[in-house]
Design a protein around this motif. Structure first.
Motif, mmCIF file in Angstrom:
data_model
loop_
_atom_site.group_PDB
_atom_site.id
_atom_site.type_symbol
_atom_site.label_atom_id
_atom_site.label_comp_id
_atom_site.label_asym_id
_atom_site.label_seq_id
_atom_site.Cartn_x
_atom_site.Cartn_y
_atom_site.Cartn_z
ATOM 1 N N MET A 1 0.871 -1.553 -0.428
ATOM 2 C CA MET A 1 -0.226 0.127 0.057
ATOM 3 C C MET A 1 0.468 1.379 0.078
ATOM 4 O O MET A 1 1.861 1.183 0.015
ATOM 5 N N ASP A 2 0.678 1.965 -0.786
ATOM 6 C CA ASP A 2 1.363 3.652 -0.683
ATOM 7 C C ASP A 2 0.143 4.222 0.396
ATOM 8 O O ASP A 2 -0.843 4.962 -0.309
ATOM 9 N N ILE A 3 0.534 5.099 1.549
ATOM 10 C CA ILE A 3 -0.236 5.865 2.738
ATOM 11 C C ILE A 3 -0.582 6.887 1.998
ATOM 12 O O ILE A 3 -1.348 7.497 2.214
ATOM 13 N N GLU B 1 -0.661 8.217 -1.416
ATOM 14 C CA GLU B 1 -1.310 8.334 -2.632
ATOM 15 C C GLU B 1 -3.258 7.973 -1.964
ATOM 16 O O GLU B 1 -3.150 8.150 -2.666
ATOM 17 N N TRP B 2 -3.065 7.141 -1.085
ATOM 18 C CA TRP B 2 -4.580 6.981 -0.656
ATOM 19 C C TRP B 2 -5.103 8.071 0.330
ATOM 20 O O TRP B 2 -6.101 8.290 0.013
ATOM 21 N N THR B 3 -3.771 9.110 1.099
ATOM 22 C CA THR B 3 -4.190 10.305 1.484
ATOM 23 C C THR B 3 -4.525 11.281 0.515
ATOM 24 O O THR B 3 -5.276 12.558 0.432
ATOM 25 N N GLU C 1 -6.634 10.716 -2.223
ATOM 26 C CA GLU C 1 -7.882 10.018 -3.323
ATOM 27 C C GLU C 1 -9.083 10.593 -1.544
ATOM 28 O O GLU C 1 -10.497 11.063 -1.968
ATOM 29 N N ARG C 2 -9.398 10.668 -0.703
ATOM 30 C CA ARG C 2 -9.995 10.125 0.018
ATOM 31 C C ARG C 2 -9.408 10.501 1.899
ATOM 32 O O ARG C 2 -7.828 10.156 1.768
ATOM 33 N N VAL D 1 -8.402 8.560 4.676
ATOM 34 C CA VAL D 1 -8.624 7.376 5.528
ATOM 35 C C VAL D 1 -8.845 7.096 7.061
ATOM 36 O O VAL D 1 -8.433 8.262 7.732
ATOM 37 N N ASP E 1 -10.595 1.640 7.101
ATOM 38 C CA ASP E 1 -9.826 1.440 5.660
ATOM 39 C C ASP E 1 -8.495 0.654 6.107
ATOM 40 O O ASP E 1 -8.171 0.037 5.526
ATOM 41 N N ARG F 1 -13.762 -2.359 -0.725
ATOM 42 C CA ARG F 1 -12.483 -1.581 -1.085
ATOM 43 C C ARG F 1 -11.604 -2.622 -0.160
ATOM 44 O O ARG F 1 -11.226 -3.869 0.665
ATOM 45 N N GLU F 2 -9.524 -1.944 -0.498
ATOM 46 C CA GLU F 2 -8.664 -2.629 0.254
ATOM 47 C C GLU F 2 -8.618 -2.059 1.560
ATOM 48 O O GLU F 2 -8.559 -0.940 2.123
#
Lengths: 802, 229
Positions: free
Chosen positions: A1-3, A5-7, A9-10, A12, A57, A101-102
């Protein structure tokens, strides 16, 4: 995972409390929640699954305290077994929940539960090893990221982050506990935390536990103001209160989510719950955050140098870096380093802090000593007496790395320059440990004569640093002050460099100011004038002698004139009428200049400054050794006898000893000037035994023995028996003093004595400490029990002579 | 004037002064200065929990989740139906100051530590008040009894601090040799009894009636050494 990148988009969502959920399911008070990974895997899995179903998540493995201190693995479970089981439970929960979702599974790492040295007995390296073992086990068992949480000690936090970065390649998130005043337990501010963590290269940072969302808002705002990585906020369910012996929290799930929405509005990108939160809280939170995108994280351009308790910003207002801990041209410091006399360095540190320095330069380079180990030790010791951030000043890369590794905070580093070779050595260290690095504007071709040339080198350094991933904010350009006695335009070149780096490169600048007057008479005047000119040109920081009144006056005057001292408050505090009075002691001083009696009286009354002045005055009429034998020793004896009779008390005894010491210093430098040496009476080793960290008694004895001219080798506290024996052997010592405070540490005193008897039967041992008695001392085979400090002085006289 | 209701006489007592001894003005001024520093710098924290006492027998105290073997503690908890576990500390910033003074100037160190001792004792008194308020009227507290007193084993520190989660909650930890770090800290077991069960007195001049007759006036033990008039 890439935290990260996640943040983008949405928002977390992290999960909520685990311990309290298990307690509800029957985990008894005081039991380790991690044991349930093995004893009740279904209960742990169920909690995880509920959090996923509520919308989390990321879930934390139940591994908060899964470290070797709690799971030594001898006849119970090992760290690896516990973490393996915890990982399996988390994976099973992910499988059962079957979310579309992942879901990421984090290895959860909490504090060790012990306090690090020097406050406790856990060594930094040992803490590192404890965390490293957890990290390796977590990575092997498939963790997607590492969460280091609930950290309230910046040093332990550093050990944990280093362990994570060096033992796996997973993303690392670190969150800290702040108190209601916005400080870590060890005194650090949010700025200290951000600087430390970003320096070490975490992927996200934030705050958890301790407070509810409402109380966290101010702290979150500060974190956001400094952080250039996503910020995580994981509060408790409000504030705790006790209800029928149970801890309950004061806000419900709805209210929690409502308050958290404000925090998301402020800019937090990762949110979850800590103590007292349940799946219901996470559900409300996830619902509120659904569909929201976090604010993009902006890069902050603030240059911070920090310690465990202080953050110094190098920016608009000039910063003073104290230059005194540097042996160049200082024979006393050279001697102190050769004799391994760290007390001298500590006094220099304290004096510079007192004088107004903001950061202290530390340079211990001497050809005849092991610079790397001395640097490491000096940094540790200086940090134990001052909260000022330090500037590690060395060209020895091993010394630089060792110091940066154990430094508690984000250090300043002196220095790098435009040489390719130097940049290739220094930048990887800056990148790895974090730091603000001084960049000298010289390179393979030497020092350019023009500002143009120096600015070009600065440009090159910024560019190369960027290739290593080092931000411009972490570079401070040194425009190089060169003496005007050899080139009368050199000051102008330096000033132009400073101004252009600021204007054209938006950079921070620094100078070693006093170089400007090398070779000239009346240097302080020139230095101060140049200092003022440099600040006017935009100088951000200066490496100066803060004990020089000329320099400090230039500094305070400039700040007042440049609008950097609101209401001239600092200037008035330093130079106004009140400032003079503050130094007047409440105790009436004896009239000065009455010859020997006045010195004796100052010693008896414990007046340090007075005693030093009297000693200096007496030198006009008397030889130093006569002053010692005729004036000082009788006064000390009188106080010592009063103490033994019970008419003088411990604080007075010590104040007298300290006054005598300050007089000795004056006499000593006079004797050195004339090449007279004073015979020491003999060497005494003092140590607080292994396992014991209370050294007050030992330190009292030290002060008094030194007063009576014994040479004290102070091995400190928590000293292993072997070290005492080694030191006694190496130095031909005939008397060893040991202290122990607790019944639990007397056995290591006994062991030390046993080893001394075996290896060095001729050495005498005196012992003291709260739990010892005459009888007890005999039992452990000591030569003499000393009930107080005077008794040790008397015994030393017996063994080593008066 | 001392901050935080600290008593100068007690601080002097820790420094070795007896009631008749007249302290030097320099020492008094240093006490004042150190008290000022401590008042500004300390970050005290406390955590407590109250447990039912399942049984007190000769030499042992049964708390359900844990049995403590100690005659002296058993005697101390006689007649108590509950026990409060208390852990309190002046915090690690204070510890840093302690260590700094020990390194730099011993006269300050000894005075500062005496002030710390008085401060943590008074702070614990405050915690007891808090416990008392929580319990409501009709309950009395026995004196604080700490691991290491009498035959109450020092080893019990581990369990006591563990049950209170003191490392996480207030940063109070133990070294391998069972010293508390930060050192200016107190742990204790405090017996809680119903006033009606203890006509013999509390052992230190507390209000036993819970009827608001504060002090000793309402207590039946007239020969109590701690009785205040």
């Amino acid at each position: 995972m890439d935290i990260r990148e996640w943040t983008k988009e949405r928002i977390v969502i992290w999960d909520g409390g685990m311990g309290s959920m298990l307690q509800e399911r029957g985990l008894p008070p005081g039991a380790l929640p991690e044991t349930w990974n093995i004893l009740h895997p279904e209960a742990v899995t169920e909690v995880h699954r509920q959090y996923i179903e509520a919308g989390a998540d990321i879930i934390d493995m139940n591994t908060f305290g899964a470290n070797r201190l709690k799971f030594p693995g001898e006849d119970g479970w090992s760290v690896e077994e516990v973490i393996r089981a915890a990982a399996a439970n988390a994976r099973e929960a992910v499988r059962q929940a079957g979310a579309e979702r992942e879901i990421a599974v984090a290895l959860d790492i909490g504090p060790t539960g012990k306090l690090l040295k020097p406050l406790g007995d856990l060594a930094f390296e040992e803490a590192y090893e404890i965390f490293a073992q957890q990290v390796r086990a977590g990575a092997e068992n498939g963790a997607d990221l590492v969460l280091i949480e609930t950290m309230s000690d910046s040093y332990e936090l550093k050990a944990a982050v280093l362990a994570a970065k060096e033992n796996c390649s997973l993303p690392v998130v670190a969150t800290m506990v702040f108190d209601g005043k916005g400080k870590l337990l060890t005194g650090g501010t949010p700025a200290c935390g951000v600087a430390l963590l970003e320096g070490l290269g975490v992927d996200a940072l934030g705050i958890n536990c301790g407070l509810g969302p409402e109380q966290m808002k101010g702290i979150v705002a500060e974190l956001l103001a400094y952080a250039s990585v996503p910020v995580a906020v994981v509060p408790n369910a409000g504030l705790p209160r006790s209800e029928n012996g149970r801890t309950v929290y004061d806000i419900d799930a709805q209210e929690f989510a409502r308050q958290m929405e404000d925090i998301v509005d402020m800019g937090a990108a990762i949110v979850g719950g800590c103590c007292g939160t349940t799946p219901a809280y996470i559900r409300c939170l996830a619902e509120r955050c659904a569909g929201r995108r976090p604010r993009p994280v902006a890069r902050k351009e603030r240059t911070l140098v920090t310690s465990y308790a202080a953050a110094v910003e190098i920016g608009e207002k000039p910063v003073i870096i104290g230059e005194r801990i540097n042996p160049t041209g200082k024979s006393k410091l050279k001697q102190a380093l050769r004799e391994h006399n760290l007390d001298y360095l500590l006094r220099e540190a304290a004096a510079q802090q007192e004088a107004g320095a903001h950061i202290l330069d530390v340079n211990v380079g001497l050809p005849e000593i092991d610079e790397a180990s001395m640097m490491e030790e000096a940094v540790r010791e200086i940090q134990s007496v001052t909260e000022l951030p330090l500037q590690i000043d060395t060209s020895d890369m091993e010394a630089m790395e060792r110091a940066l590794r154990i430094y508690n905070g984000k250090a300043m580093i002196n220095s790098v320059n435009g040489k390719e070779e130097t940049m290739a050595q220094v930048f990887p260290l800056v990148k790895k440990y974090g730091g603000v690095v001084v960049a000298l504007t010289l390179d393979e071709d030497g020092i350019p004569d023009t500002a143009e040339g120096r600015v070009a080198i600065a440009r090159k350094i910024y560019t190369r640093a960027a290739q290593y991933g080092i931000d411009p904010k972490d570079i401070v350009v040194d425009g190089l002050a060169m003496t005007i006695s050899s080139d009368n335009r050199s000051a102008l070149t330096t000033l132009e460099t400073i101004a252009r780096v600021k204007r054209e490169l938006k950079g921070r600048t620094v100078l070693g100011v006093s170089n400007i007057s090398f070779g000239l008479p009346a240097r302080p005047g020139i230095n101060a004038a140049f200092y003022t000119m440099a600040m006017q040109a935009g100088l951000s920081a200066a490496i100066i002698n803060p004990n020089s009144e000329d320099m400090m006056r230039a500094y305070f005057s400039y700040c007042a004139l440049a609008g950097l001292d609101p209401s001239c408050r600092d200037y008035i505090a330093r130079y106004g009428e009140a400032a003079g009075q503050e130094n007047k002691t409440a105790v009436p001083a004896p009239p000065a200049g009455q010859g020997g009696r006045a010195l004796a009286q100052s010693i008896r009354q414990g007046l340090k400054e007075q005693a030093a002045r009297e000693a200096a005055a007496l030198l006009e009429a008397k030889a130093p050794l006569d002053i010692i034998n005729e004036e000082m020793i009788p006064a000390l004896d009188e106080v010592g006898q009063g103490f033994e009779k019970g008419t003088v008390f411990l604080p007075q005894l010590l104040m007298s000893a300290e006054a005598a010491k300050s007089a000795f210093e004056v006499l000593k430098s006079d004797m050195e000037r004339r090449g007279v040496s004073q015979e020491k009476k003999g060497k005494v080793i003092l140590a607080t035994v292994k396992g014991d960290i209370h050294d007050i008694g030992k330190n009292i004895v030290k002060v008094l023995l030194e007063n009576y001219s014994y040479e004290v080798i102070d091995l400190g506290k928590d000293v292993p028996p072997e070290k005492v024996v080694e030191c006694a052997q190496a130095n031909g010592v005939r008397l060893v003093g040991l202290s122990a405070l607790m019944t639990t540490t007397v056995p290591s005193m006994e062991e030390t004595i046993r080893l001394l008897r075996e290896k060095l039967p001729e050495v005498k041992v005196m012992v003291g400490g709260a739990v010892l008695t005459e009888e007890y001392a005999k039992m452990i085979n000591a030569d003499r029990y000393c009930r107080d400090a005077m008794a040790s002085v008397n015994y030393a006289a017996e063994v080593l002579g008066q | 004037m001392m901050p935080g209701e600290w008593r100068q006489r007690e601080i002097l007592r820790y420094l070795g002064y007896k009631a008749k001894d007249v302290p030097d003005p320099a020492v008094l001024s240093l006490i004042g200065e150190m008290a000022g520093v401590l008042a500004e710098q300390m970050e005290p924290g406390r955590v407590f929990r109250i447990f039912p006492v399942e049984g007190v027998k000769e030499g042992q105290v049964d708390l359900g989740f844990s049995v403590i073997h100690s005659r002296d503690l058993a005697k101390n908890l006689e007649g108590c139906s509950q026990a409060a576990f208390l852990a309190a500390t002046l915090g690690s910033r204070t510890e840093r100051l302690v260590q700094r003074y020990r390194r730099m100037q011993m006269s300050r160190a000894v005075v500062f530590e005496a002030v710390c001792t008085e401060a943590i004792e008074r702070y614990c008194d405050g915690c007891e008040e808090e416990i008392r308020r929580m319990l409501g009227p009709g309950w009395g507290l026995r004196p604080r009894f700490s691991p290491g007193y009498g035959d109450f084993p020092l080893e019990y520190q581990r369990e006591l601090l563990g049950v209170l989660d003191a490392a996480k909650r207030i940063g109070l930890t133990l070294t391998d040799s069972l010293l508390m770090a930060p050192s200016k800290s107190v742990t204790a077991v405090i017996g809680v009894y119903e006033a009606a069960d203890m006509p013999g007195g509390c052992g230190r001049g507390e209000d036993l009636t819970g009827r608001g007759a504060h002090g000793c006036a309402g207590c039946g033990k007239e020969d109590c050494a701690y009785r205040r008039n």
